[in-house]
Scaffold this motif. Structure first.
Motif, PDB file in Angstrom:
ATOM      1  N   LYS A  37       5.838  11.175  -0.519  1.00  0.00           N
ATOM      2  CA  LYS A  37       6.590   9.751   0.261  1.00  0.00           C
ATOM      3  C   LYS A  37       6.032   8.741   0.386  1.00  0.00           C
ATOM      4  CE  LYS A  37       8.439  13.758   3.834  1.00  0.00           C
ATOM      5  NZ  LYS A  37       8.114  14.013   5.167  1.00  0.00           N
ATOM      6  N   ALA A  38       5.444   8.623  -0.482  1.00  0.00           N
ATOM      7  CA  ALA A  38       5.052   6.874  -1.319  1.00  0.00           C
ATOM      8  C   ALA A  38       6.737   6.218  -1.652  1.00  0.00           C
ATOM      9  CB  ALA A  38       3.919   6.959  -2.152  1.00  0.00           C
ATOM     10  N   PRO A  39       6.601   5.805  -1.034  1.00  0.00           N
ATOM     11  CA  PRO A  39       7.923   4.358  -1.304  1.00  0.00           C
ATOM     12  C   PRO A  39       7.815   4.288  -2.691  1.00  0.00           C
ATOM     13  CG  PRO A  39       6.163   3.207  -0.582  1.00  0.00           C
ATOM     14  CD  PRO A  39       5.725   4.469  -0.357  1.00  0.00           C
ATOM     15  N   LYS A  40       9.250   4.062  -3.290  1.00  0.00           N
ATOM     16  CA  LYS A  40       8.711   3.988  -5.214  1.00  0.00           C
ATOM     17  C   LYS A  40      10.141   2.681  -5.663  1.00  0.00           C
ATOM     18  CE  LYS A  40       8.739   6.199  -9.482  1.00  0.00           C
ATOM     19  NZ  LYS A  40      10.568   6.260 -10.364  1.00  0.00           N
ATOM     20  N   SER A  41      10.399   2.806  -5.738  1.00  0.00           N
ATOM     21  CA  SER A  41      11.354   1.367  -6.479  1.00  0.00           C
ATOM     22  C   SER A  41      11.031   1.106  -7.712  1.00  0.00           C
ATOM     23  CB  SER A  41      11.729  -0.126  -5.667  1.00  0.00           C
ATOM     24  OG  SER A  41      12.246  -0.034  -4.357  1.00  0.00           O
ATOM     25  N   TYR A  42      10.137   1.604  -8.447  1.00  0.00           N
ATOM     26  CA  TYR A  42      10.200   0.766 -10.471  1.00  0.00           C
ATOM     27  C   TYR A  42       9.314   2.318 -10.652  1.00  0.00           C
ATOM     28  CZ  TYR A  42       9.630  -4.524  -9.317  1.00  0.00           C
ATOM     29  OH  TYR A  42      10.319  -5.258  -8.974  1.00  0.00           O
ATOM     30  N   GLU A  43      10.481   2.489 -12.076  1.00  0.00           N
ATOM     31  CA  GLU A  43       9.369   3.480 -12.783  1.00  0.00           C
ATOM     32  C   GLU A  43       8.046   3.092 -12.939  1.00  0.00           C
ATOM     33  OE1 GLU A  43       9.692   6.393 -15.477  1.00  0.00           O
ATOM     34  OE2 GLU A  43      11.073   6.037 -13.691  1.00  0.00           O
ATOM     35  N   SER A  44       7.881   2.027 -13.126  1.00  0.00           N
ATOM     36  CA  SER A  44       6.116   1.810 -13.377  1.00  0.00           C
ATOM     37  C   SER A  44       5.819   0.905 -12.075  1.00  0.00           C
ATOM     38  CB  SER A  44       5.630   0.905 -14.647  1.00  0.00           C
ATOM     39  OG  SER A  44       4.615   1.028 -15.005  1.00  0.00           O
ATOM     40  N   SER A  45       4.724   2.024 -10.935  1.00  0.00           N
ATOM     41  CA  SER A  45       4.553   0.767 -10.080  1.00  0.00           C
ATOM     42  C   SER A  45       2.943   0.408 -10.565  1.00  0.00           C
ATOM     43  CB  SER A  45       4.157   2.201  -9.471  1.00  0.00           C
ATOM     44  OG  SER A  45       5.721   2.454  -9.258  1.00  0.00           O
ATOM     45  N   GLU A  46       1.934   0.242  -9.404  1.00  0.00           N
ATOM     46  CA  GLU A  46       0.858  -0.409  -9.566  1.00  0.00           C
ATOM     47  C   GLU A  46      -0.109   1.028  -8.186  1.00  0.00           C
ATOM     48  OE1 GLU A  46       0.576  -5.393 -10.483  1.00  0.00           O
ATOM     49  OE2 GLU A  46       2.531  -4.176 -10.170  1.00  0.00           O
ATOM     50  N   LEU A  47      -1.005   0.977  -8.309  1.00  0.00           N
ATOM     51  CA  LEU A  47      -1.632   1.560  -7.543  1.00  0.00           C
ATOM     52  C   LEU A  47      -3.183   0.771  -7.455  1.00  0.00           C
ATOM     53  CD1 LEU A  47      -1.442   3.472  -4.369  1.00  0.00           C
ATOM     54  CD2 LEU A  47      -2.253   5.450  -6.563  1.00  0.00           C
ATOM     55  N   GLU A  48      -3.988   0.911  -5.544  1.00  0.00           N
ATOM     56  CA  GLU A  48      -5.134  -0.006  -6.300  1.00  0.00           C
ATOM     57  C   GLU A  48      -6.329   0.532  -4.922  1.00  0.00           C
ATOM     58  OE1 GLU A  48      -6.857  -1.213  -8.533  1.00  0.00           O
ATOM     59  OE2 GLU A  48      -4.489  -1.896  -9.724  1.00  0.00           O
ATOM     60  N   TYR A  49      -7.220   1.365  -5.490  1.00  0.00           N
ATOM     61  CA  TYR A  49      -8.385   1.702  -4.057  1.00  0.00           C
ATOM     62  C   TYR A  49      -8.600   0.410  -3.587  1.00  0.00           C
ATOM     63  CZ  TYR A  49     -11.530   3.928  -1.103  1.00  0.00           C
ATOM     64  OH  TYR A  49     -12.507   4.277  -0.263  1.00  0.00           O
ATOM     65  N   LEU A  50      -8.691   0.515  -2.553  1.00  0.00           N
ATOM     66  CA  LEU A  50      -8.880  -0.783  -1.986  1.00  0.00           C
ATOM     67  C   LEU A  50     -10.616  -0.245  -0.906  1.00  0.00           C
ATOM     68  CD1 LEU A  50      -6.551  -2.806  -0.589  1.00  0.00           C
ATOM     69  CD2 LEU A  50      -7.473  -3.086  -1.990  1.00  0.00           C
ATOM     70  N   PRO A  51     -12.083  -0.491  -1.810  1.00  0.00           N
ATOM     71  CA  PRO A  51     -12.789  -0.045  -1.211  1.00  0.00           C
ATOM     72  C   PRO A  51     -13.322  -0.134   0.715  1.00  0.00           C
ATOM     73  CG  PRO A  51     -13.274  -0.713  -3.156  1.00  0.00           C
ATOM     74  CD  PRO A  51     -11.918  -0.957  -3.020  1.00  0.00           C
ATOM     75  N   GLY A  52     -13.293  -2.311   0.705  1.00  0.00           N
ATOM     76  CA  GLY A  52     -13.367  -2.596   2.216  1.00  0.00           C
ATOM     77  C   GLY A  52     -12.396  -2.018   2.748  1.00  0.00           C
ATOM     78  N   ARG A  53     -11.227  -1.619   2.612  1.00  0.00           N
ATOM     79  CA  ARG A  53     -10.786  -0.595   4.003  1.00  0.00           C
ATOM     80  C   ARG A  53     -10.369   0.601   3.698  1.00  0.00           C
ATOM     81  NH1 ARG A  53      -5.393  -5.167   4.540  1.00  0.00           N
ATOM     82  NH2 ARG A  53      -5.766  -6.437   4.150  1.00  0.00           N
TER      83      ARG A  53
END
Length: 212
Positions: A37-53
């Motif tokens: 259930k991650a929202p998706k509007s683009y065919e190519s999306s960007e995902l990053e892990y935030l260590p601080g949070r």
């Protein structure tokens, strides 16, 4: 682990709708946890892990951060940030995310929860899957490898570029040695070995920023 014919692995995933985030555990070399259930509007999306949070950041049209309850909280509208096909990388120390698409470079600030167009018409162009992008935590530089052509339609003379988010400038490091000739490319920064790793279907290359 996941069953080979699990329903969640079926389908092309094209177009807007729901995305799935899979977790890979390098210690056991296995895929495990699935976040649906991650929202998706683009065919190519960007995902990053935030260590601080200790959470995830997602840009797919709008921009989202995963909250403590496991829900995606929208932080920026679909009108902000880069279009589909962009590449991103995060500086975990400053909370700055840099994104590249075509000749434009954007910066996302976690502190401000907003996008800024940092470079309107840069000397370098990047897009998925012809480029790969990462952050070198030792050099404090964002590293882009690209196989895209320049504005004249010719292949670029140098395919490796560095971006400094502090000055908002791209520089050509003019690396010594042979330049990789990879079209569809992927890569990452290996902090333990202090090298940027780029690879294609049949070859792997390493780059270390000068002076390190």
């Amino acid at each position: 682990g996941l069953e080979e014919k699990a329903d969640i692995l079926r389908g092309s995933g094209s177009g807007p709708g729901e995305a799935w985030v899979f977790t890979f555990y390098p210690e056991t070399r296995q895929w495990g946890q699935v976040l649906t259930k991650a929202p998706k509007s683009y065919e190519s999306s960007e995902l990053e892990y935030l260590p601080g949070r200790k959470t995830l950041w997602l840009h797919s049209g709008p921009t989202y951060v995963l909250d403590e309850q496991g829900a995606w909280k929208q932080t920026a509208s679909a009108k902000a940030g880069p279009p589909s096909g962009a590449l991103s990388a995060v500086d975990p120390e400053t909370g700055i995310i840099v994104s590249v698409c075509g000749n434009r470079t954007w910066i996302y600030s976690l502190a401000d929860d907003g996008w800024t167009l940092a470079v309107e018409d840069g000397p370098v162009s990047g897009i998925v899957p012809a480029s790969t992008f990462c952050f070198d935590s030792r050099a404090k530089m964002f590293v882009l490898y690209t196989s895209m052509k320049d504005k004249s339609g010719n292949p670029p003379a140098h395919k490796l570029w560095l971006f400094d988010a502090r000055t908002k400038k791209w520089t050509d490091p003019a690396p010594a040695g042979q330049t990789p000739q990879i079209g569809n490319v992927a890569g990452y920064y290996d902090a333990a070995r202090n090298v940027t790793v780029i690879y294609g279907s049949s070859e792997t290359w390493l780059y270390r920023c000068r002076g390190e």
